[in-house]
Design a protein around this motif. Structure first.
Motif, PDB file in Angstrom:
ATOM      1  N   ASN A 297       0.205   6.816  -8.229  1.00 33.99           N
ATOM      2  CA  ASN A 297      -0.791   6.263  -7.318  1.00 33.99           C
ATOM      3  C   ASN A 297      -0.456   6.626  -5.868  1.00 33.99           C
ATOM      4  O   ASN A 297       0.679   6.441  -5.417  1.00 33.99           O
ATOM      5  N   ARG A 298      -1.460   7.104  -5.155  1.00 27.84           N
ATOM      6  CA  ARG A 298      -1.228   7.565  -3.777  1.00 27.84           C
ATOM      7  C   ARG A 298      -0.815   6.421  -2.843  1.00 27.84           C
ATOM      8  O   ARG A 298      -0.216   6.662  -1.789  1.00 27.84           O
ATOM      9  N   CYS A 299      -1.131   5.192  -3.230  1.00 24.09           N
ATOM     10  CA  CYS A 299      -0.748   4.064  -2.369  1.00 24.09           C
ATOM     11  C   CYS A 299       0.760   3.876  -2.323  1.00 24.09           C
ATOM     12  O   CYS A 299       1.281   3.175  -1.456  1.00 24.09           O
TER      13      CYS A 299
END
Length: 442
Positions: A297-299
């Motif tokens: 996940n890019r977060c």
């Protein structure tokens, strides 16, 4: 892209390249829905596609022999049959053994390799299954899930005596560009294991400084300017096992758990500021367990994600750099083959998967994968120019040639936390060499 300044007189411009990762779409789980489906459908899809291919090769291989089904075998009559191999293994772990009343009599074995001299192969298609005999097909080499064509005949004992084997072989390959006149490098590394006891932050920082052009003399800076892409092939972080116990974490423990992610984000931020970088999930990373693993996940990467040079990718991962096709995994497929078959080196396993045209033949039998219903995304339809696997014990490489002139560079990428080694691949000629970093902290 970043210019790397050495002094007031000399500036190195980083070389540019074209990048494409559309091939990753087949590894993405988007519209698929799990409705309790079983794994038989992925085997049916695999057999259907591979059998069509092997049927087309059979007339050239053995033009005088008929092609039949398992149910249509006749004793003493030579023929060709196509099906999926199943390997019966005496030492293969079974979850039911844990609940057996007699488990104290037969101790559970947990060796590195589950091979046994009594292992045997069975071939099955939709019509039935038959035990295989003869020395042409070695149980030590093949694993459950491989689709092959076999030439032989049924014996009076009901076995199929194998005389010859036809594998799918290397798939067709897109033509390699001939106009690549200058050296450009793709750097491959894996097994950073940030957060583990074996990880050395200074070692990784040296690699980052080399890639970004902040290390070495003028010649070293010139080499760094030729790096056009970086791939991190899995196991980037490692979390303390004592914190992953299913219990609610205290705020202090939550901070400790996130620390490895924060640290790699800082490193990726530095790389992405100067060159494009792909990060693949691995066995120890915060991603789904079953293959194909979906992008991290890019977060998790607030510092790196804003850069358009940063990409979180699937495992397996397929991409093109200047029309040179790369295909690679974080190593789970090869590690699983190492448990259920034998080879002189890990590169032999890598080459076998390419000649079988399947990235993960042991999935879903002993390697976890998503239960696809109408396709098998692990089939290799186009031959890569570079095929890499991450998180191996040592560095190794080999150049193989196919029957139609395909040239493929096979690469085993070692764990960086243990070896301090990354691999640089030259797009111009597919030659590769290691980048080795060593530090001593007293």
């Amino acid at each position: 892209m970043e210019s790397m300044e050495i002094d007031s007189e000399k500036v190195h411009e980083r070389k540019q390249s074209d990048y494409n990762y559309l091939q990753d779409e087949r590894f993405e789980i988007q519209k698929e829905m799990y409705r309790g489906q079983q794994y038989s459908q992925i085997y049916f899809a695999r057999l259907h596609l591979m059998r069509t291919l092997l049927y087309s090769l059979a007339p050239t291989w053995k033009p005088h022999l008929p092609v039949g089904k398992v149910l249509g075998l006749e004793e003493g009559k030579e023929c060709i049959i196509v099906g999926t191999l199943f390997k019966h293994m005496k030492l293969k772990p079974c979850v039911l053994d844990e609940y057996s009343k007699e488990r104290s009599v037969t101790p559970l074995v947990k060796p590195h390799n589950f091979m046994h001299p009594d292992d045997n192969l069975i071939l099955e298609d939709e019509s039935g299954r038959v035990k295989l005999g003869g020395s042409a097909l070695s149980p030590a080499i093949y694993v459950t899930g491989v689709v092959v064509a076999l030439h032989g005949k049924e014996t009076c004992a009901g076995e199929f005596f194998v005389e010859d084997v036809l594998e799918a072989g290397l798939p067709p390959q897109i033509e390699r560009p001939i106009d690549l006149q200058e050296d450009k490098y793709v750097v491959l590394l894996s097994g950073l294991c940030i957060g583990s006891k074996s990880a050395n932050p200074l070692q990784f920082q040296l690699l980052v400084d080399h890639i970004t052009g902040h290390l070495g003399d003028e010649a070293e800076q010139g080499l760094a300017a030729q790096i056009v892409h970086v791939v991190i092939a899995g196991n980037s972080v490692e979390f303390p096992r004592k914190l992953i116990n299913g219990q609610n974490l205290a705020s202090k423990d939550q901070s400790t758990l996130y620390e490895p992610i924060r640290e790699i984000d800082i490193m990726l931020n530095q790389i992405a500021a100067g060159v494009s970088v792909d990060i693949m999930p691995g066995l120890n990373d915060p991603a789904n367990f079953a293959l194909p693993q979906q992008p991290l996940n890019r977060c998790l990467f607030p510092g790196s994600a804003p850069y358009n040079t940063f990409r979180s990718c699937t495992n397996p991962h397929s991409f093109d750099v200047d029309n040179i096709r790369f295909l690679g995994t974080s190593g789970q497929n090869i590690d699983d083959l190492d448990k259920y078959s034998e080879a002189k080196s890990k590169l032999d396993f890598v080459e076998r998967t390419l000649r079988w045209r399947h990235l993960a033949p042991t999935a879903p039998n002993t390697l976890g994968c998503y239960p696809f219903t109408d396709r098998d995304p692990f089939l290799i339809e186009t031959c890569p120019h570079v095929y890499f696997v991450g998180n191996q014990d040592k560095y190794d490489n080999r150049l193989i040639k196919g029957s139609e002139g395909q040239l493929v560079r096979l690469i085993c990428i070692p764990k960086f936390c243990e070896t301090g080694i990354a691999v640089a691949v030259n797009l111009k000629n597919l030659e590769c060499h290691t980048l080795s970093f060593s530090t001593q902290i007293s």
